[in-house]
Motif scaffolding. Structure first.
Motif, PDB file in Angstrom:
ATOM      1  N   PHE A   7      18.923  43.060  21.799  1.00  0.00           N
ATOM      2  CA  PHE A   7      18.611  44.162  22.701  1.00  0.00           C
ATOM      3  C   PHE A   7      19.337  43.951  24.020  1.00  0.00           C
ATOM      4  CE2 PHE A   7      16.363  46.985  25.464  1.00  0.00           C
ATOM      5  CZ  PHE A   7      15.880  47.989  24.652  1.00  0.00           C
ATOM      6  N   ARG A   8      19.863  45.016  24.597  1.00  0.00           N
ATOM      7  CA  ARG A   8      20.589  44.950  25.865  1.00  0.00           C
ATOM      8  C   ARG A   8      19.869  45.812  26.905  1.00  0.00           C
ATOM      9  NH1 ARG A   8      25.905  42.905  24.996  1.00  0.00           N
ATOM     10  NH2 ARG A   8      25.832  41.795  23.011  1.00  0.00           N
ATOM     11  N   LEU A   9      19.296  45.170  27.918  1.00  0.00           N
ATOM     12  CA  LEU A   9      18.558  45.872  28.970  1.00  0.00           C
ATOM     13  C   LEU A   9      19.311  45.762  30.283  1.00  0.00           C
ATOM     14  CD1 LEU A   9      15.923  47.279  29.968  1.00  0.00           C
ATOM     15  CD2 LEU A   9      15.050  44.972  30.473  1.00  0.00           C
ATOM     16  N   VAL A  10      19.429  46.890  30.988  1.00  0.00           N
ATOM     17  CA  VAL A  10      20.053  46.919  32.310  1.00  0.00           C
ATOM     18  C   VAL A  10      18.992  47.223  33.357  1.00  0.00           C
ATOM     19  CG1 VAL A  10      21.671  48.161  33.813  1.00  0.00           C
ATOM     20  CG2 VAL A  10      22.328  47.586  31.463  1.00  0.00           C
ATOM     21  N   VAL A  11      18.976  46.423  34.410  1.00  0.00           N
ATOM     22  CA  VAL A  11      18.106  46.668  35.561  1.00  0.00           C
ATOM     23  C   VAL A  11      18.991  47.175  36.693  1.00  0.00           C
ATOM     24  CG1 VAL A  11      16.452  45.701  37.186  1.00  0.00           C
ATOM     25  CG2 VAL A  11      16.536  44.840  34.833  1.00  0.00           C
ATOM     26  N   VAL A 103      16.413  50.395  33.362  1.00  0.00           N
ATOM     27  CA  VAL A 103      15.237  50.555  34.216  1.00  0.00           C
ATOM     28  C   VAL A 103      15.699  50.515  35.667  1.00  0.00           C
ATOM     29  CG1 VAL A 103      14.717  48.066  34.040  1.00  0.00           C
ATOM     30  CG2 VAL A 103      12.976  49.634  34.883  1.00  0.00           C
ATOM     31  N   GLY A 104      15.385  51.558  36.414  1.00  0.00           N
ATOM     32  CA  GLY A 104      15.775  51.658  37.812  1.00  0.00           C
ATOM     33  C   GLY A 104      14.645  51.207  38.716  1.00  0.00           C
ATOM     34  N   VAL A 105      14.969  50.324  39.671  1.00  0.00           N
ATOM     35  CA  VAL A 105      13.938  49.789  40.559  1.00  0.00           C
ATOM     36  C   VAL A 105      14.156  50.205  42.010  1.00  0.00           C
ATOM     37  CG1 VAL A 105      13.348  47.842  39.092  1.00  0.00           C
ATOM     38  CG2 VAL A 105      15.218  47.601  40.731  1.00  0.00           C
ATOM     39  N   GLY A 106      15.042  51.175  42.248  1.00  0.00           N
ATOM     40  CA  GLY A 106      15.228  51.698  43.587  1.00  0.00           C
ATOM     41  C   GLY A 106      16.342  51.016  44.348  1.00  0.00           C
ATOM     42  N   GLY A 107      16.634  51.559  45.523  1.00  0.00           N
ATOM     43  CA  GLY A 107      17.781  51.107  46.295  1.00  0.00           C
ATOM     44  C   GLY A 107      18.973  51.986  45.972  1.00  0.00           C
ATOM     45  N   GLY A 111      21.240  54.588  41.937  1.00  0.00           N
ATOM     46  CA  GLY A 111      21.567  55.975  41.620  1.00  0.00           C
ATOM     47  C   GLY A 111      22.717  56.163  40.654  1.00  0.00           C
ATOM     48  N   PRO A 112      23.903  55.583  40.927  1.00  0.00           N
ATOM     49  CA  PRO A 112      25.029  55.760  40.015  1.00  0.00           C
ATOM     50  C   PRO A 112      24.771  55.195  38.618  1.00  0.00           C
ATOM     51  CG  PRO A 112      25.763  54.874  42.116  1.00  0.00           C
ATOM     52  CD  PRO A 112      24.282  54.834  42.134  1.00  0.00           C
ATOM     53  N   VAL A 113      24.004  54.111  38.541  1.00  0.00           N
ATOM     54  CA  VAL A 113      23.701  53.510  37.237  1.00  0.00           C
ATOM     55  C   VAL A 113      22.809  54.440  36.426  1.00  0.00           C
ATOM     56  CG1 VAL A 113      22.933  51.426  36.060  1.00  0.00           C
ATOM     57  CG2 VAL A 113      23.760  51.271  38.412  1.00  0.00           C
ATOM     58  N   ILE A 114      21.801  55.013  37.083  1.00  0.00           N
ATOM     59  CA  ILE A 114      20.883  55.924  36.399  1.00  0.00           C
ATOM     60  C   ILE A 114      21.627  57.151  35.894  1.00  0.00           C
ATOM     61  CG2 ILE A 114      18.862  57.407  36.686  1.00  0.00           C
ATOM     62  CD1 ILE A 114      18.249  54.394  36.648  1.00  0.00           C
ATOM     63  N   LEU A 115      22.473  57.736  36.734  1.00  0.00           N
ATOM     64  CA  LEU A 115      23.231  58.921  36.318  1.00  0.00           C
ATOM     65  C   LEU A 115      24.188  58.575  35.186  1.00  0.00           C
ATOM     66  CD1 LEU A 115      23.851  61.864  36.615  1.00  0.00           C
ATOM     67  CD2 LEU A 115      25.363  61.333  38.545  1.00  0.00           C
ATOM     68  N   VAL A 124      16.125  56.077  30.186  1.00  0.00           N
ATOM     69  CA  VAL A 124      15.970  55.638  31.572  1.00  0.00           C
ATOM     70  C   VAL A 124      14.491  55.583  31.939  1.00  0.00           C
ATOM     71  CG1 VAL A 124      16.363  56.245  33.997  1.00  0.00           C
ATOM     72  CG2 VAL A 124      18.207  56.537  32.325  1.00  0.00           C
ATOM     73  N   VAL A 125      14.089  54.465  32.526  1.00  0.00           N
ATOM     74  CA  VAL A 125      12.743  54.277  33.071  1.00  0.00           C
ATOM     75  C   VAL A 125      12.889  53.947  34.548  1.00  0.00           C
ATOM     76  CG1 VAL A 125      10.711  52.760  33.060  1.00  0.00           C
ATOM     77  CG2 VAL A 125      11.706  53.518  30.903  1.00  0.00           C
ATOM     78  N   LEU A 126      12.021  54.509  35.386  1.00  0.00           N
ATOM     79  CA  LEU A 126      12.022  54.186  36.810  1.00  0.00           C
ATOM     80  C   LEU A 126      10.750  53.434  37.175  1.00  0.00           C
ATOM     81  CD1 LEU A 126      13.230  57.500  38.535  1.00  0.00           C
ATOM     82  CD2 LEU A 126      14.612  55.549  37.791  1.00  0.00           C
ATOM     83  N   HIS A 127      10.876  52.553  38.163  1.00  0.00           N
ATOM     84  CA  HIS A 127       9.685  51.966  38.772  1.00  0.00           C
ATOM     85  C   HIS A 127       9.765  52.178  40.271  1.00  0.00           C
ATOM     86  CE1 HIS A 127       7.005  49.060  40.641  1.00  0.00           C
ATOM     87  NE2 HIS A 127       6.252  49.298  39.589  1.00  0.00           N
ATOM     88  N   GLU A 128       8.680  52.746  40.841  1.00  0.00           N
ATOM     89  CA  GLU A 128       8.605  52.991  42.287  1.00  0.00           C
ATOM     90  C   GLU A 128       7.595  52.048  42.914  1.00  0.00           C
ATOM     91  OE1 GLU A 128       9.029  53.662  45.878  1.00  0.00           O
ATOM     92  OE2 GLU A 128      10.343  54.834  44.558  1.00  0.00           O
ATOM     93  N   GLN A 129       8.044  51.241  43.864  1.00  0.00           N
ATOM     94  CA  GLN A 129       7.193  50.218  44.460  1.00  0.00           C
ATOM     95  C   GLN A 129       6.315  50.747  45.592  1.00  0.00           C
ATOM     96  OE1 GLN A 129      10.888  49.342  44.689  1.00  0.00           O
ATOM     97  NE2 GLN A 129      10.657  48.989  42.504  1.00  0.00           N
TER      98      GLN A 129
END
Length: 364
Positions: A7-11, A103-107, A111-115, A124-129
């Motif tokens: 499995f390949r996961l990108v943060v 999974v996007g953790v903000g900052g 943005g460019p990675v998510i798009l 795509v999964v987001l986490h908002e702190q």
């Protein structure tokens, strides 16, 4: 028989510990559930970010994006010109890595990675702190299948059908401190102003040192590299016991020794305090985006888990008086810590990891 696919996961995201450390916690929780996993962090060029990521055994790459908030027109234009190239570069990185999910953790770097992930049809999964979401997650929400939140009420900023309350992921080494022996000969105060320190906290504590010495207080003080010599000189002049450090590498050990914490109100810090049940005095950073640190702090204060002092009202005399009141009342400190514990969500990283797995339908 074919071997099981790795499995390949990108943060995606980073730039500050408040974004980075939850990402690391999520990655580690995911790897615990899906052992055959490779993780790539795509974030900023900051040296501390790469150091933290590689220390955990993960790979790191740079998104190549620039933030825009607070910049002048020319710098905003320059950032906008870079964006298409950044998105293209992130698409190439995702394809080369053969990413299964992001999974996007903000900052701003997220943005460019998510798009890019959305254009490549990767889940795509987001986490908002924070209680008030940052710009990157607000803009990325339309591309996400799931959005995990730390604070109740944050769903007002997102499509509610995508939202789940998870809490803020906390590093394993922090979660494990409650079993440590915390018996000490004198009360201990931990002062943490973030990875770079906080001048306002440093000044208030050094002004308060003569009065704090009479309490028999021991202080562990992370003051930042730029202020360490001045702060150390103040401790020596006051004849005050303590550890004055530019940066604390072993935060779990520092938390374990502390009876009370004086700190900013960033989401990661508050998640750690509530996960381990530690009372605190919170001084929100007044220039945080959308004043989210004050909103974060008020949530804890209203639930009896902390006391808040606005920076504009912070001074050595009043701070010393508050510390004297709290540290001379162990029962009140215990109640504050218990209330903090009730707000904690130590399972947050596992909840987010489960959410990623449910989207990809790849389980162990």
């Amino acid at each position: 028989m074919f071997a099981k696919k790795e499995f390949r996961l990108v943060v995606a995201g980073g730039g500050t510990g408040g974004h980075l450390f939850p990402g690391i916690a999520i990655a580690k929780a995911f790897c615990a559930k899906q052992p055959d996993t490779r993780v790539l962090f795509i974030g900023t060029e900051k040296a501390f970010e790469k150091r933290c990521v590689t220390r955990e055994g993960f790979h790191h790459a740079v998104a190549g994006a620039s933030g825009i908030k607070g910049l002048g027109f020319r710098k905003k234009l320059s950032a906008a010109v870079k964006l298409p190239l950044s998105i293209l570069g992130c698409m190439i990185k995702l394809l080369r890595f053969r990413a299964d999910a992001v999974v996007g953790v903000g900052g701003f770097s997220s943005g460019p990675v998510i798009l890019a992930a959305w254009l490549l049809r990767r889940p795509v999964v987001l986490h908002e702190q924070n209680s008030v979401p940052g710009i990157a997650n607000r803009l990325s929400a339309r591309f996400a299948a799931k959005i995990f939140l730390t604070f109740p009420g944050s769903e007002a900023w997102f499509p509610s059908e995508k939202c789940s309350l998870s809490g803020n992921p906390v590093r394993e080494e922090i979660l494990g401190i409650e079993a440590e022996n915390q018996l000490k000969p004198s009360p201990t105060l931990l002062v943490v102003g973030g990875s770079q320190g906080a001048v306002a906290l440093n000044r208030a504590i050094t002004d308060a040192l003569p009065r704090l010495k009479a309490l028999g207080l021991y202080i562990i003080h992370q003051c930042g590299e730029s202020d360490v010599e001045r702060v150390r000189a103040c401790y020596e002049e006051a004849g005050m016991e303590g550890e004055v450090l530019p940066f604390i590498d072993n935060m779990s050990g520092a938390y374990a020794r502390a009876d009370l914490v004086l700190c900013r109100a960033g989401a990661t810090t508050l998640a750690e305090l509530t996960a381990i049940g530690k009372g605190s005095i919170l001084v929100p950073f007044p220039h945080a985006t959308d004043n989210h640190q004050e909103i974060n702090a008020r949530y804890l204060e209203e639930n009896g888990a902390a006391r808040m002092i606005l920076e504009c009202r912070l001074n050595g005399k009043d701070l010393a008086q508050l510390l004297e009141t709290l540290l001379s009342d162990p029962a009140a400190l215990s109640t504050m810590g218990g209330n903090a514990k009730k707000l904690g969500r130590p399972e947050a990283s596992t909840v987010v990891a489960d959410g990623i797995l449910s989207l990809t339908k790849k389980t162990t």
